[in-house]
Design a protein around this motif. Structure first.
Motif: not given
Length: 319
Positions: A294-319
């Motif tokens: 149960a604790i692993l699932v909750i921690i995993g869910g928290l880290i997943f949000r941090f990764i998606m928010v931080e990594a998403g901001q580094l991606t961009r379209y090339l134009y």
């Protein structure tokens, strides 16, 4: 006031080539919103099914978490705003095409309903606390208010079902609406964040439950949700792999890039696979400390949000 003149659409600070305006408060807000949505969904569902006594932690005890989680999440969101004093202006209009507008209004309705739901079960779920505080003896008008809420509890439950689903999906759609960020611009994020929120909600119920039957039931539910979540993550990665060059570069942040260890180590392995194995072993009849998966699932869910928010901001379209 400092004035800046932009003569090009490239290399704009904080926007191009990477976005650097969303930090830990947003990740925390997305996690707490999903957790609250998961708990409220199960509470309302099992109450409608007439199983509030069979699954007391889901319907009564665990529902103390959503009001706290939503309050902290909203405070984190307001804290992250550049002009927090103008937050109220979100509620001067409703834009059906705006995910932020949907989220603002859903939170406005869901948060007070979560408080009312918890209040309606307060004396039933926490008699020892009431015996010490004597809130109802000191504030006698609460008796009538409690009776009114209890008499309308079923209507609140029917309202919370769609609201909790929208709240869970919204946490993912909020990111996927950013078309300029390839890692976020994926339709799978809505269902994925909803499933993750339901999974963390089920895990929280397992932690707070003292009933073996209830723990087993939510272990089964959580195991099914983990399988769905893994399937959605695989589908998300395959979608990036089949996309354009910018999507391949976005995927490389999670698969072979700087977020690989966090994503596969803490989210996939420790946050999904290990809890799934432990819950499966428990359901087979072996003794497993339910607190661990149960604790692993909750921690995993928290880290997943941090990764998606931080990594998403580094991606961009090339134009």
């Amino acid at each position: 006031m400092q004035e800046e003149l932009f003569t090009s659409g490239r290399n704009i600070p904080n926007i191009d080539p990477s976005l650097q305006i969303w930090h830990w408060p947003i990740s925390l807000y997305l996690f707490l919103g999903g957790l609250a949505a998961g708990i409220l969904f199960f509470a309302a569902l099992f109450y409608i099914l007439g199983k509030e006594n069979e699954y007391p932690a889901a319907v009564k005890v665990a529902t103390i978490v959503p009001p706290i989680a939503l309050t902290i999440g909203l405070l984190a969101l307001v804290y992250d705003l550049t002009h927090p004093l103008y937050t109220w202006q979100l509620y001067t209009t409703f834009r059906i095409e705006s995910p932020m507008s949907w989220g603002a209004w859903v939170l406005l309705i869901t948060t007070p309903l979560s408080f009312l739901w918890t209040f309606s079960f307060y004396r039933d779920a926490f008699p020892k606390i009431e015996a010490k505080l004597n809130v109802f003896k000191k504030l006698k008008f609460l008796d009538k208010f409690e009776k009114f809420i209890i008499s309308n509890r079923l209507y609140i439950a029917y309202t919370l079902i769609p609201l909790s689903i929208i709240l869970g999906v919204y946490t993912g759609i909020l990111l996927s609406a950013f078309n300029a960020r390839p890692l976020w611009n994926n339709a799978i994020l809505g269902p994925l964040f909803l499933t993750s929120g339901l999974s963390t909600g089920a895990a929280a119920i397992i932690l707070l439950s003292k009933n073996i039957k209830e723990r087993h039931m939510f272990s089964k539910i959580d195991l099914a949700l983990i399988v769905i979540e893994i399937a959605l993550i695989i589908h998300m990665i395959m979608g990036y792999h089949a996309g354009s060059q910018v999507h391949l570069e976005a995927m490389e942040l999670l698969v072979g890039g700087e977020f690989t260890l966090m994503f596969f180590g803490f989210v996939i392995l420790l946050g999904l696979l290990v809890p799934a194995i432990l819950e499966a072993i428990e359901l087979l009849g072996f003794k497993v400390p339910v607190v661990v998966p149960a604790i692993l699932v909750i921690i995993g869910g928290l880290i997943f949000r941090f990764i998606m928010v931080e990594a998403g901001q580094l991606t961009r379209y090339l134009y």
